[in-house]
Design an enzyme around this catalytic site. Sequence first.
Site: not given
Ligand code: MRU
Length: 319
Positions: A48-50, A78, A170, A211, A221-222
Site C-alpha cells: 500500500r502507499g501510492a 484500488r 498505518q 495519493d 490523502n489518508k
Molecule cells: O490506504 P493506504 O495505506 O494505501 O494509504 C496511504 C496514504 O494515504 C499515504 O499517505 C499516501 O499514499 C502517500 S505514501 C508515500
Amino acid sequence: MADAVQPIRWKGDRLELLDQRLLPEKTVYITCRTAAEVAAAIRDMVVRGAPAIGCSAAFGVVLSKGSADAYEVLAKSRPTAVNLFWALERMKKAKDLEAEAVAIYEEDLAANRAMGKLGAELIPEGARVMTHCNTGALATAGYGTALGVIRSAKDKKISVIANETRPYLQGARLTAWELVQEGIPCTLITDSMAGHLMSRGEVDVVIVGADRIAANGDVANKIGTYPLAVLAKRHGIPFYVAAPLSTFDPSIPDGSHIPIEERPASEVTGYRGTRWAPEGVSVRNPAFDVTPAELITGIICEKGVILDPDKDRIKRLTS
Ligand code: MRU
C-alpha cells in the site's frame, strides 16, 4: 537504514511483496507470478502507499507480458492513488516492459531522496514534526516521501508525533516501526489527540504524503488528513505535503473529482478478528479525504517546493 526496509523485490520472473498486513509482528514476503496476483495484493493491502502501488502494478504488467487483461485487473485494484494509473499509462507506451518497470521503481527512489533534501530545509532545528499514515520506505520504492523528509532532517534533532491513523493503523503499525528502527524519537498518539497537542504548542510542523493532487493543488490523502490541515491553520502551524510528480493528476481541475475509495465495514467495526461494534450498525469507511489547496503551506516534489499551491504555480513547476 533507508534501504533496509524493502517492500518490493523484483526477481526477474516474480515479484516479492513484504506483507504489510502482518507488520510489525512478522516480516513475511508473498510471491506474485501474475498481474492478477499483484492486483489482489494491492487490493488486500499487502502492499500500500501510492508510489508503492504504482511500482508494483508496473511489475504486474511485466509478469503478464503486457496483456490487456493485466491492465484491466490492475486498474481495478484500488481507485484513489493516481500513481497506479500513471504507472499503467507509462507501461502501455513502453517498448521494453521490464526496463520500464525498473525505471519507474528507480525513479521513485531518486525522487524520494530529492524530496528529502528539499523538504529537510523547511524543517526547523529541533522541530516536533507531526505526520499521518505511513509515507515511508514501505509506501514507496524506498526511503519515503513525507517520512523521507523526516529522515533527511534527522540531524536537526527533530522528533516525530505519529498519528495512529484509524482505522487501518498505518501510523501505529508502520510509521512507528520505521522510526523506531531508524532511531528517530517518535511519540504515537491517536488521531483525536492532534488538536490538543497543537493547542498546547507541542507541534511545530505537519508533513504528510498524498495519493492524488488535482490541478489546483487540492490533495487526497489518508482519511484524517483534512482535519489535521484545518487544525494546523487554526494554530498557525505550517502544513506540508510531500509527493512525487507521479502523484499529480493534471487531468482533474480540483479535489471534488478524485474518486474516494470506500473500504470494508469490518475495518471500522473491529480489527484482526476482534469485533467491538454491535451487529446491525451501519458503517462508513472512506479511506481518503481531500484537503483544499488553501490549507496547504507548500507541496514538496522532486523538482522543488510549491509554496501556496495553486493551478498556475503547480503548472509552472510540474510541466
Ligand atoms: O490506504 P493506504 O495505506 O494505501 O494509504 C496511504 C496514504 O494515504 C499515504 O499517505 C499516501 O499514499 C502517500 S505514501 C508515500
